[in-house]
Scaffold this motif. Structure first.
Motif, PDB file in Angstrom:
ATOM      1  N   GLY A  12       3.040   8.458   6.463  1.00 25.42           N
ATOM      2  CA  GLY A  12       3.138   7.418   7.478  1.00 25.42           C
ATOM      3  C   GLY A  12       2.030   7.543   8.515  1.00 25.42           C
ATOM      4  N   ALA A  13       1.738   8.766   8.937  1.00 28.51           N
ATOM      5  CA  ALA A  13       0.661   8.989   9.905  1.00 28.51           C
ATOM      6  C   ALA A  13      -0.695   8.670   9.295  1.00 28.51           C
ATOM      7  N   ALA A 160      -1.488  -0.797  -4.526  1.00 29.11           N
ATOM      8  CA  ALA A 160      -1.441  -1.341  -3.169  1.00 29.11           C
ATOM      9  C   ALA A 160      -0.003  -1.457  -2.680  1.00 29.11           C
ATOM     10  N   ALA A 161       0.878  -1.890  -3.579  1.00 26.23           N
ATOM     11  CA  ALA A 161       2.287  -2.026  -3.206  1.00 26.23           C
ATOM     12  C   ALA A 161       2.908  -0.661  -2.903  1.00 26.23           C
ATOM     13  N   MET A 162       2.553   0.346  -3.702  1.00 24.10           N
ATOM     14  CA  MET A 162       3.113   1.676  -3.490  1.00 24.10           C
ATOM     15  C   MET A 162       2.606   2.283  -2.180  1.00 24.10           C
ATOM     16  N   VAL A 166       5.016   2.866   1.742  1.00 23.19           N
ATOM     17  CA  VAL A 166       5.327   4.026   2.584  1.00 23.19           C
ATOM     18  C   VAL A 166       5.761   3.575   3.973  1.00 23.19           C
ATOM     19  N   ALA A 167       4.944   2.699   4.584  1.00 22.02           N
ATOM     20  CA  ALA A 167       5.260   2.228   5.936  1.00 22.02           C
ATOM     21  C   ALA A 167       6.527   1.382   5.936  1.00 22.02           C
ATOM     22  N   VAL A 168       6.661   0.543   4.921  1.00 19.49           N
ATOM     23  CA  VAL A 168       7.834  -0.338   4.845  1.00 19.49           C
ATOM     24  C   VAL A 168       9.116   0.481   4.732  1.00 19.49           C
ATOM     25  N   TYR A 223      11.780   4.112  -2.038  1.00 17.33           N
ATOM     26  CA  TYR A 223      10.316   4.039  -2.160  1.00 17.33           C
ATOM     27  C   TYR A 223       9.881   3.703  -3.582  1.00 17.33           C
ATOM     28  N   PHE A 224      10.429   4.423  -4.552  1.00 20.23           N
ATOM     29  CA  PHE A 224       9.987   4.215  -5.931  1.00 20.23           C
ATOM     30  C   PHE A 224      10.525   2.915  -6.528  1.00 20.23           C
TER      31      PHE A 224
END
Length: 249
Positions: A12-13, A160-162, A166-168, A223-224
């Motif tokens: 995330g960072a 790109a989606a993966m 992370v942020a989503v 996430y996955f």
């Protein structure tokens, strides 16, 4: 869980700090093994580097190497912080009398750091190669021509989606957990929930009773699921539209 949460927090960072990593890489390679004043300075300072890269290479170039950077952060920090957290949970950081040992803490931190850096080093190399790639007029250092995916490949959209996932997932998982629990709670004869009064009450109760980790239960599965679900939804939507326009004309 320590390994997973540490890795995801670092990812995330990384989404926000990767542009600075690109700038740092370019500036560190500028003038490599050349005496000061004998080479052209494409990047005069941090701010000038940001502007130059965005203007010449495009704004997307400020996120070059993001995929390996995220993998590196997940692996290195997951191992480093997770290993240290495991050592702490097992009581290895305390003496036989139960007091905290600074020496043991330092040794555990050093060992965890070395292990994370060693295992993450190959990915860091790939990240550096990608971040150094630039247009010829502002290129510095050796230019590797790595290409992870062919242009227009479905793998680009999936990656790109993966990455964006992370942020989503970090932002939405607490609300997803609450949603699941609100829908699943028992109700009285009037259909009123017996455990939670609403979204805010569910968030507060979960945080007070289970802590911050309780609000992120199921984050790995979320996430996955997110990346493939997004890609498949868009793929099927595009194909259905194509079929519709083909047979309605």
């Amino acid at each position: 869980m320590d390994f997973l949460m540490s890795g995801l927090a670092a990812c995330g960072a990384c989404l926000f700090t990767n542009p600075l990593e690109v700038v740092k890489t370019r500036m560190q390679l500028q003038g490599e093994l050349q005496a000061p004043g004998t080479y052209q300075r494409h990047y005069r300072n941090v701010f000038h580097a940001f502007i130059t890269i965005g203007k010449v290479d495009g704004l997307a170039a400020l996120q070059k190497g993001l995929a390996p950077a995220l993998l590196y952060q997940f692996l290195m920090n997951g191992i480093r912080l997770g290993t240290y957290g495991l050592a702490e949970a097992k009581g290895y950081l305390h003496t036989a009398e139960g007091t905290h040992s600074p020496i043991r803490s330092a040794a555990a931190g050093a060992l965890a750091g070395v292990l994370g850096a060693y295992l993450g080093s190959p990915i860091y190399m790939v990240k550096t190669h990608l971040q150094a790639q630039a247009a010829s007029e502002i290129a510095v250092g050796h230019q590797y021509k790595h290409q992870i995916f062919p242009p227009q490949s479905w793998k680009v959209a999936l990656a790109a989606a993966m990455v964006s996932g992370v942020a989503v997932v970090l932002a939405m998982t607490p609300f997803d957990v609450v949603s699941t629990r609100l829908y699943n709670q028992p109700t009285d004869t009037q259909g009123k929930g017996l455990m939670y009064r609403g979204v805010l009450d569910a968030l507060l109760q979960t945080a007070r009773t289970e802590g911050i980790f309780g609000m992120y239960k199921g984050i790995g599965a979320s996430y996955f699921r997110l990346g493939p679900h997004t890609i498949l939804s868009l793929f099927f939507w595009d194909q259905l539209r194509s079929l519709y326009y083909t047979y309605t004309k």
